[in-house]
Scaffold this active site. Sequence first.
Site, short mmCIF file in Angstrom:
data_model
loop_
_atom_site.label_atom_id
_atom_site.label_comp_id
_atom_site.label_asym_id
_atom_site.label_seq_id
_atom_site.Cartn_x
_atom_site.Cartn_y
_atom_site.Cartn_z
N GLY A 1 -4.77 19.46 37.05
CA GLY A 1 -3.60 18.58 37.02
C GLY A 1 -3.71 17.41 36.07
CD GLU B 1 -8.83 25.95 40.20
OE1 GLU B 1 -7.79 26.23 39.60
OE2 GLU B 1 -8.85 25.46 41.33
N GLY C 1 -1.89 26.07 38.59
CA GLY C 1 -1.19 25.21 39.55
C GLY C 1 0.15 24.78 39.00
N GLY C 2 0.20 23.58 38.46
CA GLY C 2 1.45 22.96 38.00
C GLY C 2 2.35 23.88 37.19
CB SER D 1 -4.95 21.32 32.41
OG SER D 1 -4.99 20.19 33.25
CD GLU E 1 -5.09 20.22 44.70
OE1 GLU E 1 -4.40 21.00 45.37
OE2 GLU E 1 -4.96 20.07 43.47
CD1 TRP F 1 3.60 28.96 42.90
CD2 TRP F 1 5.09 29.27 44.55
NE1 TRP F 1 4.49 29.90 42.48
CE2 TRP F 1 5.41 30.12 43.48
CE3 TRP F 1 5.87 29.30 45.70
CZ2 TRP F 1 6.51 30.99 43.52
CZ3 TRP F 1 6.96 30.16 45.75
CH2 TRP F 1 7.28 31.00 44.67
CG HIS G 1 -7.70 24.24 45.43
ND1 HIS G 1 -7.52 22.89 45.23
CD2 HIS G 1 -7.23 24.86 44.32
CE1 HIS G 1 -6.96 22.72 44.04
NE2 HIS G 1 -6.77 23.89 43.47
P1 PGA Z 1 -3.37 22.91 37.51
O1 PGA Z 1 -4.03 23.28 38.92
O2 PGA Z 1 -3.04 24.19 36.82
O3 PGA Z 1 -2.13 22.13 37.89
O4 PGA Z 1 -4.33 22.09 36.75
C1 PGA Z 1 -4.93 24.35 39.04
C2 PGA Z 1 -5.36 24.47 40.49
O5 PGA Z 1 -5.47 23.46 41.17
O6 PGA Z 1 -5.60 25.59 40.99
#
Ligand code: PGA
Length: 248
Positions: free
Chosen positions: A174, A168, A231-232, A210, A96, A9, A94
Site C-alpha cells: 500500500g 510481501e 491489494g489496492g 504495490s 495486516e 480485496w 497477512h
Molecule cells: P497492495 O497490497 O497491493 O495494496 O500493496 C498487497 C497486499 O496487502 O496483499
Amino acid sequence: MKKLIAANWKMNPKTPQEATALFEETVRVANHIDADVVICPPFQYLGLLMDKDRGSTMLGAQDVFWEQTTGAFTGEVSAAMLSGEHVKYVIVGHSERRTILKETDEVIRKKVQAAIAEGLTVILCVGEPLEVRELGINVAEEFVLSQIEKDLEGAKIRDEENLVIAYEPIWAIGSGKPETPENSASMARKIKEYIREHWNVTVRVLYGGSVKAENAEAFLSEHDIDGALVGGASLKAQEFAGILKATS
Ligand code: PGA
C-alpha cells in the site's frame, strides 16, 4: 505452472452491489487470459459471489480459524465451512493480521494446518518490516525464512495444491514503493529452495506489495515469480485488468 494472480480485496468494497460489479468486470477479463485468477473478498460477500457465473476464476477467503469444523468460537469461520466446490484458497498470515490483530506465528501455524487438512490451498503471506530490510537483503531473507520455518512447522505439504507463498515486504504494501523485481525474484528462489529442501515440493511464490498495471509485467516476467497478490489495485477493475493482461 501457470501464473497465479490473487486479488485481496481486504475490507472492501462497502456494498454488495459494488462487490458484484467489481467481480463481474474482473471475471470478464479473467476469462480471456491464460493464468489462474483468484478473488478473495470479505466473508460477507463470499456467499453472494459464489452463486455468480465466474468461468475459471476461483474464490478465496482472507482468513480462517484454526479449529477445523464447528464449535463455540464467536465470530470465527472454519476451514470446513469454507472448503467445498466454491472456495479453493485462503490467505493466512497477512501482515495486516500479524500487526493490527497481533496474530502470532503459532496462531498462523494452526490456521495453515487446519486449512490444508480441509483441502484448501493456503496463500501464506510472509515479509519483512522496513527496519529489517534496511539491514540488508540477506537479513531480510533470514527474517522471511525464519517466518516460514515457524509458520509451516509440522505442516503436511504434499504438493503445490496445498500451499502458495506470497512474499510481501511490509514496507511495500500500500505504499506505492514496491521491491524491485530482481530482489523479489531472488527472495522467491530462496523460499522455493527452502520448501523443496524440507518437503520436496515446488510451490508457487507470488510477489505482493504495490503491484499495479504499470509494473506487473516486470514482476511477472521473472522466472521465479509465479504471480502476484494484489491489494489496492484489485479494487479498480481497469487497473486490475491491466495486471491480468500482463500475464500473457
Ligand atoms: P497492495 O497490497 O497491493 O495494496 O500493496 C498487497 C497486499 O496487502 O496483499
